[in-house]
Design a protein around this motif. Structure first.
Motif, PDB file in Angstrom:
ATOM      1  N   ARG A 259       0.837  -1.202   0.000  1.00 17.34           N
ATOM      2  CA  ARG A 259       0.000   0.000   0.000  1.00 17.34           C
ATOM      3  C   ARG A 259       0.873   1.254   0.000  1.00 17.34           C
ATOM      4  O   ARG A 259       0.574   2.230  -0.692  1.00 17.34           O
ATOM      5  N   THR A 260       1.928   1.215   0.784  1.00 21.94           N
ATOM      6  CA  THR A 260       2.851   2.347   0.822  1.00 21.94           C
ATOM      7  C   THR A 260       3.458   2.579  -0.551  1.00 21.94           C
ATOM      8  O   THR A 260       3.494   3.711  -1.042  1.00 21.94           O
ATOM      9  N   VAL A 261       3.899   1.513  -1.175  1.00 25.56           N
ATOM     10  CA  VAL A 261       4.488   1.645  -2.512  1.00 25.56           C
ATOM     11  C   VAL A 261       3.455   2.225  -3.478  1.00 25.56           C
ATOM     12  O   VAL A 261       3.745   3.112  -4.276  1.00 25.56           O
ATOM     13  N   CYS A 262       2.235   1.732  -3.375  1.00 23.83           N
ATOM     14  CA  CYS A 262       1.154   2.218  -4.245  1.00 23.83           C
ATOM     15  C   CYS A 262       0.972   3.725  -4.073  1.00 23.83           C
ATOM     16  O   CYS A 262       0.892   4.473  -5.038  1.00 23.83           O
ATOM     17  N   LYS A 263       0.926   4.167  -2.829  1.00 16.64           N
ATOM     18  CA  LYS A 263       0.724   5.589  -2.569  1.00 16.64           C
ATOM     19  C   LYS A 263       1.884   6.421  -3.097  1.00 16.64           C
ATOM     20  O   LYS A 263       1.695   7.513  -3.612  1.00 16.64           O
ATOM     21  N   LEU A 264       3.080   5.918  -2.926  1.00 14.44           N
ATOM     22  CA  LEU A 264       4.244   6.684  -3.367  1.00 14.44           C
ATOM     23  C   LEU A 264       4.243   6.828  -4.883  1.00 14.44           C
ATOM     24  O   LEU A 264       4.512   7.902  -5.415  1.00 14.44           O
ATOM     25  N   ILE A 265       3.884   5.748  -5.567  1.00 20.93           N
ATOM     26  CA  ILE A 265       3.867   5.814  -7.034  1.00 20.93           C
ATOM     27  C   ILE A 265       2.762   6.755  -7.503  1.00 20.93           C
ATOM     28  O   ILE A 265       2.975   7.638  -8.336  1.00 20.93           O
ATOM     29  N   LYS A 266       1.588   6.574  -6.929  1.00 19.28           N
ATOM     30  CA  LYS A 266       0.479   7.458  -7.312  1.00 19.28           C
ATOM     31  C   LYS A 266       0.787   8.911  -6.982  1.00 19.28           C
ATOM     32  O   LYS A 266       0.362   9.814  -7.677  1.00 19.28           O
ATOM     33  N   GLY A 267       1.511   9.118  -5.900  1.00 20.39           N
ATOM     34  CA  GLY A 267       1.806  10.476  -5.460  1.00 20.39           C
ATOM     35  C   GLY A 267       2.904  11.148  -6.267  1.00 20.39           C
ATOM     36  O   GLY A 267       3.282  12.279  -5.982  1.00 20.39           O
ATOM     37  N   GLY A 268       3.465  10.407  -7.234  1.00 15.78           N
ATOM     38  CA  GLY A 268       4.429  11.052  -8.120  1.00 15.78           C
ATOM     39  C   GLY A 268       5.878  10.950  -7.708  1.00 15.78           C
ATOM     40  O   GLY A 268       6.734  11.609  -8.283  1.00 15.78           O
ATOM     41  N   SER A 319      -5.653   4.747 -11.952  1.00 17.65           N
ATOM     42  CA  SER A 319      -4.940   6.014 -12.092  1.00 17.65           C
ATOM     43  C   SER A 319      -4.084   6.065 -13.343  1.00 17.65           C
ATOM     44  O   SER A 319      -3.505   7.093 -13.659  1.00 17.65           O
ATOM     45  N   GLY A 320      -3.977   4.950 -14.036  1.00 21.25           N
ATOM     46  CA  GLY A 320      -3.163   4.941 -15.253  1.00 21.25           C
ATOM     47  C   GLY A 320      -1.694   4.669 -15.012  1.00 21.25           C
ATOM     48  O   GLY A 320      -0.888   4.665 -15.926  1.00 21.25           O
ATOM     49  N   ASP A 321      -1.327   4.418 -13.764  1.00 17.90           N
ATOM     50  CA  ASP A 321       0.090   4.206 -13.466  1.00 17.90           C
ATOM     51  C   ASP A 321       0.548   2.779 -13.718  1.00 17.90           C
ATOM     52  O   ASP A 321       1.750   2.498 -13.663  1.00 17.90           O
ATOM     53  N   SER A 322      -0.384   1.865 -13.988  1.00 18.34           N
ATOM     54  CA  SER A 322       0.074   0.478 -14.124  1.00 18.34           C
ATOM     55  C   SER A 322       0.898   0.271 -15.383  1.00 18.34           C
ATOM     56  O   SER A 322       1.606  -0.722 -15.493  1.00 18.34           O
ATOM     57  N   GLU A 323       0.834   1.240 -16.300  1.00 17.77           N
ATOM     58  CA  GLU A 323       1.708   1.173 -17.487  1.00 17.77           C
ATOM     59  C   GLU A 323       3.167   1.127 -17.093  1.00 17.77           C
ATOM     60  O   GLU A 323       4.004   0.583 -17.793  1.00 17.77           O
ATOM     61  N   ARG A 324       3.478   1.799 -15.976  1.00 17.60           N
ATOM     62  CA  ARG A 324       4.876   2.079 -15.640  1.00 17.60           C
ATOM     63  C   ARG A 324       5.535   0.996 -14.810  1.00 17.60           C
ATOM     64  O   ARG A 324       6.741   1.038 -14.609  1.00 17.60           O
ATOM     65  N   ILE A 325       4.745   0.074 -14.268  1.00 15.78           N
ATOM     66  CA  ILE A 325       5.356  -0.810 -13.272  1.00 15.78           C
ATOM     67  C   ILE A 325       5.624  -2.216 -13.799  1.00 15.78           C
ATOM     68  O   ILE A 325       4.951  -2.708 -14.688  1.00 15.78           O
TER      69      ILE A 325
END
Lengths: 697, 579
Positions: A259-268, A319-325
């Motif tokens: 969850r922490t990793v998720c928040k950090l990625i989403k948070g930019g 959020s569209g961030d799954s492209e990056r991981i």
């Protein structure tokens, strides 16, 4: 302690269509020293360590070996109808890995079978060290593969970090103590936090320069890492707080890490490598529950893994961030083919790895492990792939690095596995996919055009632009200082509103000061004659100073006036005619008895004057109280006379007189003529200004 | 919006070259230092030869001239206290004997080194052993003895076996180091090769002639004697040949007394072992019967007959005591001479280290405060000064009465309180008796950064957290955490009592000076000094402090809070991390 204030640079890309490899900046405006936000869409690797040795055979189940598998491990064997078959394959997944099957259906899951290494070691510590360091198992290597990778790409780390291009930690580990994987040859390359609450353990911040002695170097290093800890902690906190979680995670430790990793990625946060770990896989006993093989320790762990990956993807898909991981699971070894009588297994050798991502070349690589008929403790899963092949593939196909880079980091050239879909691979990490890239092997960090070939550019931090002094409105004495580090070019410098074109060259040591500027906003453009079309712009401003303000508080005990000043960095303080200079906003001015005149000015006349007149009275002593006949008043100090007035309670003035003070410094005031009651006595003089109440009997 | 910390260092070639002079020593002379010691030099000396310093060490050498100080430092420890059964509040004797199978075990409070070992390892016994080591170190005389033991532990590292029978073997390993600290390293290597602890750690105890285990052979050459530097030239075949020597050695591990080496000669490879030209083509004659430990004697003789081991040892000694980076000038001038000494005096550690420590080179000011304190030195100084020696004075009375007996009883208290020492050591990156790998601890050998490896974003935060706790700030229950099975407690330092040992605490400048003197070696600039002063005076005058202190010097409730402000600042200074 003040933080240094910096002027922050934004780069304007050239008029040609270009792709800045890896570090695009968004154009936004400056506001004094407020930094424009940098945001990158770089690829992220999330490492999931399964600590203890995961039983691959019950995780990725070989459907063509079931009969021998059953014979080998009857008491922990999962019946076929309970497993989750993967379509178009010969394998099924453990019943708890439902989301992993979904990922497979979505073409986002890759399985690499039978991964191990040359000289397998069955000790947890040794084996995990080998996985972390990229060793073949024959000797101990002191650094980690990612530590070496990061140091290769960031040769000035940690000294010149954080900086404009890399303001965030290079890697983040959620855990305790940095692991060997991120240990470089020079330092540790990761930021470690056990949990989110520890992001902000602030260290006493200092910003001192130290002498260039060995002692000074060590102090600088200590200060650097302390500041890293603070700054990176703040960056993490900032990213963490910016984002929200829409689809909640479970409450166990591992899910919290995810969850922490998720928040950090989403948070930019633009950290590119994360590591989290799930422990408990060392299932020597009760890997499954005796009465129900689909339950037990292994099932719980895989469920935890499954559900947290699911929640991660629910959030990041939205959020569209799954492209990056890209996720990668690994464990220090697998487990034995046969089980023991305690419903468990012992340490084995090879095991499968999962790679998950939108851009994954989704397939199952490798053969199903052969389970011998009548397996014994002597039998182990045969290694088909080396984990270093996976590392090489991750470096070249995802993180960014040439085949040579991978060979350098892993000490050998390992055959790669196609992990990322060919259409997504960008081997030289210049932002242009291999299939469109005309120039392969572009050096790391270069700016390229749309064909993937190098465009001339210089790093924004080649230039230094500083306002040296603020100007007062109406006077033109602001200055801007510019310089360039790369002395192999001659630069032309243009400033908005100023007609002259300046230059930076060997003649002026690539450094120059532009003076006589008014208050206002300026754009500074750097160009190079020999590089047509190249331009680097900066925006800055020369401001007027804040007004000079002050407040004074008298401390009678220490006989000082505590001044609180603001508006400048340097103050000239005149106390009773004596001039002092100070470079702090707090100043303690000593007071003499009587009237004190304090005047404060600054080097900039237009800021004006701050003035205070303070009276420090000597303290009168009086006795007896209550009084019948004579009241004795002792006047300390040096005054030779004192004016006395007596008032009634109601304010009527009964007496006024001047008394001279002799050697005893005590005057006698006759009180017998007054009737009983409360009176107010005041004394005033050169150094006295006091009143007190007295009772007459 | 977020803030940045941007270092705009212009790399100017000319300036770098000039400044290199500040990084090199002025003298390479190993001649004896002959001046009288300035306080800086004394600080440097004591911090390098002791594991953490404190006032009592300085008091021990007060008024001594240089020769006398060196003599004292090189005097072996006056005492050796064996570890006792002090975890009986956690596991009592019956449990040790019945549940853990250590029958008979010693009575509570008795020395256990010869008792029957438990057949599984209760964690408490390991913890007690490690706390015993820490206690020896914290209690050390003003002597280099335990520092040499610690040095040897980093050079020949090992841990406590995770399987059964671990702690006794570990104890005898430490005893071996202690007994040989001033003696010959060559003799020590011989004994170490036949020491049960190392036999288990590096698998000699199950090595069989049919497939000799190379672990010990490899580390003997790579880590303990020849090293992996440019002068090292042994071959893989040498390792194999040496592994053949170390076959057939077994251990008895049950019963009373230390573990014994047993010779299972049928498992021993009795052939001759031929070494490579690096070892001058020597052959070690295979021995028949039970005498094959003689092969090990021959091996050690041969290894130490060539030059490289003396250089390797000289370098490690130099790196540990003076500075980890060895330039070519140092190699030429210092290492060569020291290695000649070692070859001439049978690898005598005491004599050689003494020559180095008493030399002019050692006192070159370039080395003052040039090493980042390892966690052990960092915490030892603070524990020695505040907690260990004077422990009962520095805990506030109102706290002490309410503590459970287990941490008040003299026999058992150290098991608990020293475990807090172990805990903070662990958090700042070090566990004694538990190296991360056979090579030991990275900061002691990983060039070129060495001691910088003690510091990363996590450990530097942990040092800060420790400073918070010992300084009394941080969470509302600040203080050292002491854990036990059914709870924990926190012990705060009573600084009001501590200040009574100062010469003139009512004088603020003297107070600050003495604080700095006791904890910090390097100079502190005026800005920092003023900050320290302000932390306790809040900007009021010096006289104000004098008046306040004189009125409140026995008033814990008022004074301690203000003192905590000061000490908290002191323990956060960057300067406390170097020596």
């Amino acid at each position: 302690m003040e933080r240094r204030k910096f002027l922050h640079n934004i780069s304007h890309l050239t008029a040609l269509g270009s792709v800045s490899s890896a570090f695009p900046f968004s154009n936004s405006f400056l506001n004094n020293s407020i930094l424009s936000e940098t945001f990158t869409r770089d690829k992220i690797l999330i490492l999931i360590e399964l600590t203890g040795g995961n039983d691959g055979l019950n995780t990725v189940i070989p459907l063509d070996q079931l009969s021998n598998l059953y014979d080998a491990r009857k008491n922990i064997f999962i019946p076929e109808n309970k497993t989750l078959e993967l379509k178009n394959s010969q394998v099924a997944l453990h019943p708890e890995l439902g989301f992993f099957r979904e990922l497979h259906n979505q073409d986002r899951l890759k399985i690499i079978q039978n991964v191990g290494y040359e000289y397998p070691n069955l000790s947890h510590f040794f084996s995990m060290d080998y996985w972390h360091s990229g060793s073949d198992g024959s000797k101990y290597i002191d650094s980690g593969w990612l530590g070496r990778y990061l140091e290769l790409n960031h040769p000035k780390y940690p000294d010149a970090y954080p900086n404009l291009n890399f303001p965030h930690p290079l890697a983040v580990e959620i855990g305790y103590n940095t692991s060997l994987m991120f240990t470089g040859n020079k330092s540790f390359t990761s930021y470690v936090a056990p949990d989110i609450n520890n992001f902000l353990e602030k260290i006493n911040e200092t910003d001192l320069s130290y002498q260039d002695t060995i002692e000074g170097q060590k102090k600088s290093f200590l200060q650097l890492i302390s500041n890293h800890s603070n700054i990176y902690g703040e960056e993490l906190k900032s990213s963490y707080e910016k984002s929200d979680i829409e689809f909640e995670f479970a409450n166990d430790e591992f899910s919290k890490q995810m969850r922490t990793v998720c928040k950090l990625i989403k948070g930019g946060l633009n950290t590119r490598i994360y590591k989290i770990s799930l422990g408990g896989f060392d299932t020597h006993t009760f890997q499954v529950e005796g009465s129900d093989v689909t339950k037990g320790m292994h099932a719980i762990l895989l469920r935890t893994l499954n559900n947290s990956v699911k929640a991660l993807y629910e959030n990041l898909d939205k959020s569209g961030d799954s492209e990056r991981i890209l996720l990668m699971t690994y464990s220090e070894f697998g487990r034995t083919i046969i089980s023991n009588s305690a419903y468990g297994t012992e340490h084995g050798t090879a095991a499968p790895m999962f790679i998950i991502g939108n851009k994954v070349n989704s397939s199952i690589v490798g053969q199903n492990p052969i389970i011998p008929k009548n397996s014994t403790w002597e039998n182990d899963i045969e290694r088909e792939f080396d984990f270093k092949q996976v590392y090489a593939s991750v470096i070249n196909q995802w993180l960014g690095g040439s085949k040579k880079t991978a060979e350098h980091i892993l000490f050998k050239d390992y055959d790669q596995i196609q992990i990322i879909g060919k259409e997504y691979v960008d081997s030289d990490n210049d932002g242009v996919m291999d299939i469109n890239d005309n120039c392969s092997d572009t050096p790391e960090g270069s700016v390229v055009d749309l064909n993937g070939c190098v465009l001339f550019t210089l790093a924004a931090n080649n230039y230094s632009v500083k306002t040296v002094s603020a100007s007062c409105i109406g006077s033109n004495n602001g200055k801007i200082e510019v310089s360039a580090q790369d002395t192999s070019y001659t630069y032309q410098v243009n400033i908005s509103g100023v007609d002259t074109t300046y230059s930076l060259s060997a003649d002026n040591n690539h450094s120059l000061v532009i003076e006589d500027l008014e208050v206002g906003a300026y754009t500074i453009n750097f160009t190079i004659d020999s590089q047509q079309g190249y331009i680097q712009s900066f925006e800055t401003s020369i401001t007027e100073p804040a007004p000079l303000q002050g407040k004074a508080q008298v401390d009678y005990f220490s006989k000082t006036a505590k001044l609180k000043l603001s508006g400048s960095e340097v103050y000239y303080i005149e106390v009773n005619g004596q001039m002092m200079a100070a470079n702090s906003n707090d100043f303690s001015a000593p007071l003499k008895p009587g009237k004190n005149i304090i005047k404060v000015t600054t080097p900039l006349d237009c800021q004006g004057v701050y003035e205070e007149v303070l009276f420090m009275s000597e303290k009168l002593r009086y006795f007896p109280n209550p009084v019948q006949n004579e009241l004795n008043i002792t006047v300390p100090g040096t005054d030779s006379e004192i004016n006395i007035e007596i008032f009634t309670d109601g304010g009527a003035n009964l007496y006024r007189g001047t008394h001279s003070i002799n050697g005893s410094r005590t005057i006698q005031l006759p009180m017998s003529r007054y009737k009983s009651g409360l009176y107010i006595v005041t004394g005033s003089g050169k150094t006295v200004n006091e009143s007190f109440k007295i009772i007459k009997n | 919006m977020f803030k940045l910390f941007y270092q705009n260092k212009k790399i100017n070639q000319k300036i770098t070259l000039k400044n290199n002079l500040n990084l090199k020593p002025q003298t390479y002379s190993l001649e004896e230092f002959t001046e009288s010691l300035s306080s800086k030099q004394l600080n440097h000396l004591l911090n390098r030869v002791l594991v953490g310093t404190s006032k009592r060490h300085f008091d021990d050498v007060l008024g001594f001239d240089f020769k006398k100080i060196i003599e004292k430092i090189f005097t072996p420890e006056s005492k050796f206290v064996e570890p006792k059964y002090d975890w009986y509040y956690e596991i009592n004797k019956d449990e040790m004997e019945n549940q853990w199978g250590a029958k008979p075990f010693v009575d509570p409070g008795q020395v256990w080194i010869n008792s029957v070992e438990p057949n599984h390892q209760p964690y408490e016994k390991t913890r007690s052993l490690n706390c015993w080591i820490y206690k020896c170190i914290l209690n050390q005389d003003t002597s280099i003895h335990w520092k040499i033991v610690y040095f040897l532990h980093t050079l020949v590292p090992t841990n406590v076996e995770q399987n059964s029978y671990g702690q006794k073997a570990s104890y005898y390993y430490w005893k071996l180091l202690f007994d040989n600290a001033f003696g010959s390293y060559k003799d020590l290597m011989l004994k170490m090769s036949l020491e049960p602890q190392m036999m288990v750690y590096l698998d000699v105890w199950r090595s069989h002639k049919d497939s000799p285990n190379e672990n010990y052979a490899r580390e003997l050459l790579e880590l303990y004697t020849v090293g992996k530097g440019p002068g090292s030239g042994f071959l893989e075949s040498d390792i194999y040949q040496i592994a053949r020597i170390f076959t057939g050695f077994r251990l008895t591990r049950m019963g009373e007394g230390p573990h014994q080496v047993v010779y299972e000669d049928f498992a021993h490879d009795t052939g001759d072992k031929k070494l490579s030209s690096f070892f001058n083509n020597h052959t070690i004659k295979g021995r028949l019967g039970q005498n094959y430990s003689e092969e090990v004697e021959d091996l050690i003789d041969i290894i130490f007959s060539i030059d490289e081991p003396s250089k390797f040892l000289a370098r490690r000694i130099y790196q540990f005591f003076v500075n980890p980076v060895i330039s070519s000038e140092i190699e030429l001038n210092i290492i060569n001479k020291l290695s000649e000494d070692l070859r001439a005096n049978n690898y005598n550690l005491g004599k050689t280290i003494k020559r180095l420590i008493s030399s002019k080179h050692f006192f070159d000011s370039v080395f003052f405060n040039s090493i980042i304190k390892p966690p052990l030195e960092y915490l030892s100084s603070i524990y020695k000064e505040l907690l260990f020696d004077n422990y009962f004075e520095y805990v506030s009375d109102h706290d002490w009465e309410s503590q459970p007996n287990k941490i008040k009883d003299l026999e058992t208290r150290d098991f608990y309180i020293l475990d807090s020492f172990r805990h903070y050591l662990y958090m700042t990156g070090f566990e004694i008796n538990n190296p991360p790998s056979v090579s030991g601890w990275i900061p002691y050998y990983q060039a070129p950064e060495f001691d910088k490896f003690w510091i990363n974003t996590y450990t530097v935060t942990q040092r800060q957290q420790f400073a918070n706790r010992i300084g009394g700030k941080g969470e509302s229950n600040a203080g050292i955490h002491v854990y036990y099975f059914d709870g924990s407690t926190s012990l705060r330092i009573d600084y009001t009592k501590y200040l009574k040992s100062f010469s003139d605490p009512s004088n603020i400048d003297s107070l600050i000076d003495e604080c700095l003197k006791r904890f910090i070696l390097s100079d502190v600039d005026d800005i920092t000094r003023n900050r320290l002063k302000n932390s306790i005076t809040n900007g009021n005058s010096d006289e104000h402090w004098t008046e306040y202190y004189n009125q409140n010097k026995n008033n814990y409730w008022s004074l301690n809070q203000r003192l905590e402000h000061l000490f908290h600042q002191i323990f956060q200074l960057i300067e406390i991390n170097i020596f």
